[in-house]
Design a protein around this motif. Sequence first.
Motif, PDB file in Angstrom:
ATOM      1  N   ALA A   1       0.800  -1.224   0.000  1.00 18.29           N
ATOM      2  CA  ALA A   1       0.000   0.000   0.000  1.00 18.29           C
ATOM      3  C   ALA A   1       0.834   1.276   0.000  1.00 18.29           C
ATOM      4  N   ASP A   2       2.030   1.226   0.540  1.00 18.93           N
ATOM      5  CA  ASP A   2       2.871   2.429   0.589  1.00 18.93           C
ATOM      6  C   ASP A   2       3.706   2.608  -0.678  1.00 18.93           C
ATOM      7  N   GLY A   3       3.472   1.759  -1.692  1.00 14.18           N
ATOM      8  CA  GLY A   3       4.202   1.868  -2.955  1.00 14.18           C
ATOM      9  C   GLY A   3       5.463   1.028  -3.016  1.00 14.18           C
ATOM     10  N   SER A   4       5.885   0.476  -1.891  1.00 14.24           N
ATOM     11  CA  SER A   4       7.082  -0.379  -1.883  1.00 14.24           C
ATOM     12  C   SER A   4       6.760  -1.726  -2.522  1.00 14.24           C
ATOM     13  N   SER A   5       7.793  -2.398  -3.004  1.00  6.51           N
ATOM     14  CA  SER A   5       7.590  -3.712  -3.618  1.00  6.51           C
ATOM     15  C   SER A   5       8.830  -4.571  -3.429  1.00  6.51           C
ATOM     16  N   LYS A   6       8.648  -5.871  -3.624  1.00  9.61           N
ATOM     17  CA  LYS A   6       9.755  -6.814  -3.487  1.00  9.61           C
ATOM     18  C   LYS A   6       9.567  -7.932  -4.488  1.00  9.61           C
ATOM     19  N   MET A   7      10.685  -8.450  -5.008  1.00 13.21           N
ATOM     20  CA  MET A   7      10.644  -9.497  -6.020  1.00 13.21           C
ATOM     21  C   MET A   7      10.939 -10.853  -5.385  1.00 13.21           C
ATOM     22  N   PHE A   8      10.213 -11.879  -5.839  1.00 16.61           N
ATOM     23  CA  PHE A   8      10.399 -13.244  -5.351  1.00 16.61           C
ATOM     24  C   PHE A   8      10.412 -14.194  -6.539  1.00 16.61           C
ATOM     25  N   ARG A   9      11.273 -15.189  -6.464  1.00 16.60           N
ATOM     26  CA  ARG A   9      11.319 -16.179  -7.543  1.00 16.60           C
ATOM     27  C   ARG A   9      10.345 -17.307  -7.311  1.00 16.60           C
TER      28      ARG A   9
END
Length: 217
Positions: free
Chosen positions: A79-87
């Motif tokens: 919701a705060d615009g942050s993101s993370k990538m996962f394989r």
Amino acid sequence: MFDKAFKKVNTFVDFKTDLVEAEVDDDQETAKIKELMVIIPDKEEVANDVIPLATKPPTIVDWKTHKEGKNNYFQIIRADGSSKMFRIFSQMLKSFNREDLEVLYKLVKDRYGSTRPLEDMDLVLWNDLINMFEPHVEDTVWRYQQAYKVLEWKLYDSRRVHFLRMQHMQIYRLVEMKYPLALLTLSQMLEKKLQIDYESEMAYQLCKLIIKQLKNP
């Protein structure tokens, strides 16, 4: 009347004896269940578990899939615009709490409804979540489970999820839900032992549940 009363006195068993015997039985059961678990600390998992609830990241609002060369990734957006990538899905679980898992399931359901995604990565995510939250005995993952050997059984304690890795197949399940597992699968799970990061009541209860299912399918 005297004879009856005298007989009751002579056959009376001290309640303390019953308590001691019950404690011994409980200790023996606990010891047997403990043999079905193996502690393999995951430093990343433990580190995530000790983060105070107030500092947990904001709720998930969307996800996307990306491909870089031969590698595919899930991008989880908050919701705060942050993101993370996962394989892979198991990497998500290490960064998720139970609320994250339930929110992502709802997002996937809202997007696809009863249809199946066409993209491979979305289909994998959809399959993992549907089989976790909506297990159906006719689903392929359950119908063909006896053809595969159990390779690993692991508990993600704070998410209340346990993971079953089999040949050519992976299954994520909620601890509190009963799934259509075959007797052979249940037996192999206990043989492989439940991998845990630390001892917990949830781990004991999960092993007891699997034992119960094995005895009363």
